[in-house]
Design an enzyme around this catalytic site. Structure first.
Site, mmCIF file in Angstrom:
data_model
loop_
_atom_site.group_PDB
_atom_site.id
_atom_site.type_symbol
_atom_site.label_atom_id
_atom_site.label_comp_id
_atom_site.label_asym_id
_atom_site.label_seq_id
_atom_site.Cartn_x
_atom_site.Cartn_y
_atom_site.Cartn_z
ATOM 1 N N MET A 1 0.844 -1.188 0.000
ATOM 2 C CA MET A 1 0.000 0.000 0.000
ATOM 3 C C MET A 1 0.882 1.242 0.000
ATOM 4 S SD MET A 1 -3.017 0.948 2.707
ATOM 5 C CE MET A 1 -4.325 2.068 2.261
ATOM 6 N N CYS A 2 0.707 2.121 -0.953
ATOM 7 C CA CYS A 2 1.465 3.372 -1.002
ATOM 8 C C CYS A 2 1.157 4.223 0.221
ATOM 9 C CB CYS A 2 1.121 4.146 -2.271
ATOM 10 S SG CYS A 2 1.475 3.265 -3.803
ATOM 11 N N GLN A 3 1.963 5.242 0.416
ATOM 12 C CA GLN A 3 1.786 6.151 1.548
ATOM 13 C C GLN A 3 1.506 7.552 1.027
ATOM 14 O OE1 GLN A 3 2.169 5.518 5.108
ATOM 15 N NE2 GLN A 3 1.949 3.389 4.467
#
Length: 273
Positions: A1-3
């Site tokens: 999951m990207c931030q």
């Protein structure tokens, strides 16, 4: 999951403290090593820093940490690639011009089978689902409001509809800003905090760093920080409900009639049947 990381303020503010913790998530305290970027609005202009290398190893990130740029609106992103190669053109945030304003966009999630036919003047340069979604949003806004920006309530409602429609293809958390407002869409996971007087100390979750905001602010300052997960471990962050679009202005969410969109729930978070 990207931030994702965003900041919206009522006075120009530097993001060095929050970015110090955020940068660590790009290869030190988390697995996101497929590039990073940050963009600052300064008046009508923008400074954009992008690097396809992990943020924890990036000399550009070290430059940003030591260069206290003050801005009313900031968007940053650390990438975990799901669509597109690890290249500069696929690194968020993306920037375009609409209505004589720069717009910035960063996305966290995975839009499966999302492949709209390119149309309108906004076309993707890279190969990510994120940039395709950004272009589709801007094309829709340009078509619906050809004479210029609408009132913010109408803009919010249009973005809410678009977030709902595009969210049918998967996880669609995003930050979007035109330098005046910052729009934060939570499909699955996003939190925010409002810092205002009386200010207190804050301690980062990802780095052993503490700051006393009372020493670096004035009583009139107000800052909203939005992140995928809270950046500090001694402050009360607000969890945005999945399926919510918030519009931030001058360091606080605006009161809007309708904020509901389409929530996304990961399979492992769904209840057993």
């Amino acid at each position: 999951m990207c931030q994702l990381l965003g900041m919206n303020c009522n006075v120009p503010t530097d993001i060095c403290f929050s970015f110090t913790g955020f940068q660590a998530r790009g290869g030190l305290t988390d697995i996101h090593q497929d590039g990073w970027g940050i963009a600052f609005f300064e008046g009508r202009g923008c400074r954009v820093f992008l690097d396809p290398r992990p943020s924890i190893e990036s000399p550009v990130a070290e430059l940003v940490r030591s260069y206290a740029i003050r801005s009313l609106n900031v968007i940053a992103h650390i990438r975990k690639a799901t669509h597109g190669d690890i290249t500069l053109e696929n690194t968020h945030p993306f920037m375009r011009e609409l209505w004589g304003q720069y717009w910035l966009f960063a996305h966290n999630g995975d839009l499966k089978a999302y492949a709209p036919e390119p149309s309108g003047r906004f076309r993707p340069v890279g190969t990510t689902d994120s940039e395709r979604a950004f272009c589709e949003i801007l094309n829709a806004l340009a078509q619906r409001f050809p004479d210029g920006p609408p009132p913010v309530a109408e803009l919010h409602e249009t973005l809410r509809e678009l977030a709902t429609d595009i969210g049918a293809f998967g996880e669609f958390n995003f930050l979007l800003s035109n330098g005046d407002k910052l729009f934060a869409h939570c499909a699955s996971r996003l939190s925010y905090i409002i810092r205002q007087a009386p200010f207190a100390e804050a301690h980062l979750t990802d780095q052993d760093v503490t700051i006393d905001f009372d020493q670096v602010t004035t009583p009139k300052d107000r800052v909203a920080v939005i992140a995928t997960t809270p950046l500090t471990d001694n402050e009360a962050w607000h969890t945005i409900p999945p399926g919510t679009l918030l519009s931030f202005c001058e360091g606080a969410p605006m009161a809007m009639t309708e904020c509901a969109t389409r929530p996304f729930f990961r399979p492992e978070s769904c209840p057993s049947t």
